[in-house]
Design an enzyme around this catalytic site. Sequence first.
Site, short mmCIF file in Angstrom:
data_model
loop_
_atom_site.label_atom_id
_atom_site.label_comp_id
_atom_site.label_asym_id
_atom_site.label_seq_id
_atom_site.Cartn_x
_atom_site.Cartn_y
_atom_site.Cartn_z
N ILE A 40 0.80 -1.22 0.00
CA ILE A 40 0.00 0.00 0.00
C ILE A 40 0.84 1.26 0.00
O ILE A 40 1.97 1.27 0.46
CB ILE A 40 -0.97 0.03 1.20
CG1 ILE A 40 -0.20 -0.07 2.51
CG2 ILE A 40 -2.00 -1.08 1.07
CD1 ILE A 40 -1.08 0.02 3.73
N CYS A 41 0.24 2.31 -0.52
CA CYS A 41 0.86 3.62 -0.53
C CYS A 41 -0.28 4.63 -0.34
O CYS A 41 -1.27 4.60 -1.07
CB CYS A 41 1.58 3.85 -1.85
SG CYS A 41 2.56 5.33 -1.86
N ALA A 42 -0.15 5.47 0.65
CA ALA A 42 -1.23 6.40 0.99
C ALA A 42 -1.14 7.68 0.17
O ALA A 42 -0.28 8.53 0.43
CB ALA A 42 -1.20 6.71 2.48
N SER A 43 -2.02 7.81 -0.80
CA SER A 43 -2.01 9.00 -1.66
C SER A 43 -2.32 10.28 -0.90
O SER A 43 -1.98 11.37 -1.35
CB SER A 43 -2.99 8.81 -2.82
OG SER A 43 -4.30 8.61 -2.34
N TYR A 85 0.55 5.79 -8.06
CA TYR A 85 -0.39 4.92 -7.34
C TYR A 85 -1.03 3.96 -8.35
O TYR A 85 -1.90 4.34 -9.11
CB TYR A 85 -1.43 5.77 -6.61
CG TYR A 85 -0.77 6.76 -5.70
CD1 TYR A 85 -0.25 6.36 -4.49
CD2 TYR A 85 -0.60 8.10 -6.07
CE1 TYR A 85 0.40 7.26 -3.65
CE2 TYR A 85 0.05 8.99 -5.24
CZ TYR A 85 0.53 8.57 -4.03
OH TYR A 85 1.19 9.45 -3.22
#
Length: 146
Positions: free
Chosen positions: A85-88, A141
């Site tokens: 995951i990567c938090a935009s 993303y």
Amino acid sequence: MASIAARRLAKELKEIHNEGCPVGITLLEAEDYAKWLFTIEVMGESQYKGEVYTLQFRFDSQYPISSPAVQFVVTEGRQAPVHPICASILGNEWSPVLSVTAVCVTLQSMLASCKKKERPIDNDRYIRNAPDNPKKTQFHYDDDTV
């Protein structure tokens, strides 16, 4: 006169002390307005259930107009989660209405809903070339369903 960042962080810290943190989130350190540390425990039935991670927030003088730099901290006994995951919200979707605890809750929720423990496809390449501040990275993303 105090900077906008200092006033905002003082307000957030006062709220944390008065109201407490959300369930599973603990403030470890907030001695100044440059760096804060939190732990987040992943709640619910998930791949990460009961796991606890340490988050470091670093703030620049433009906070909350600019997002904090947020990283998982690896210490003795604590690792970063293996996650895709990567938090935009820490990049192009940051909004000054978000708070430090909102970021913690978002990361906690993303880990709780993650279906499997795996690193992003290009993780090793990123690690080799990563700057010390994640805000200096232009993230892409790939998948907002994880």
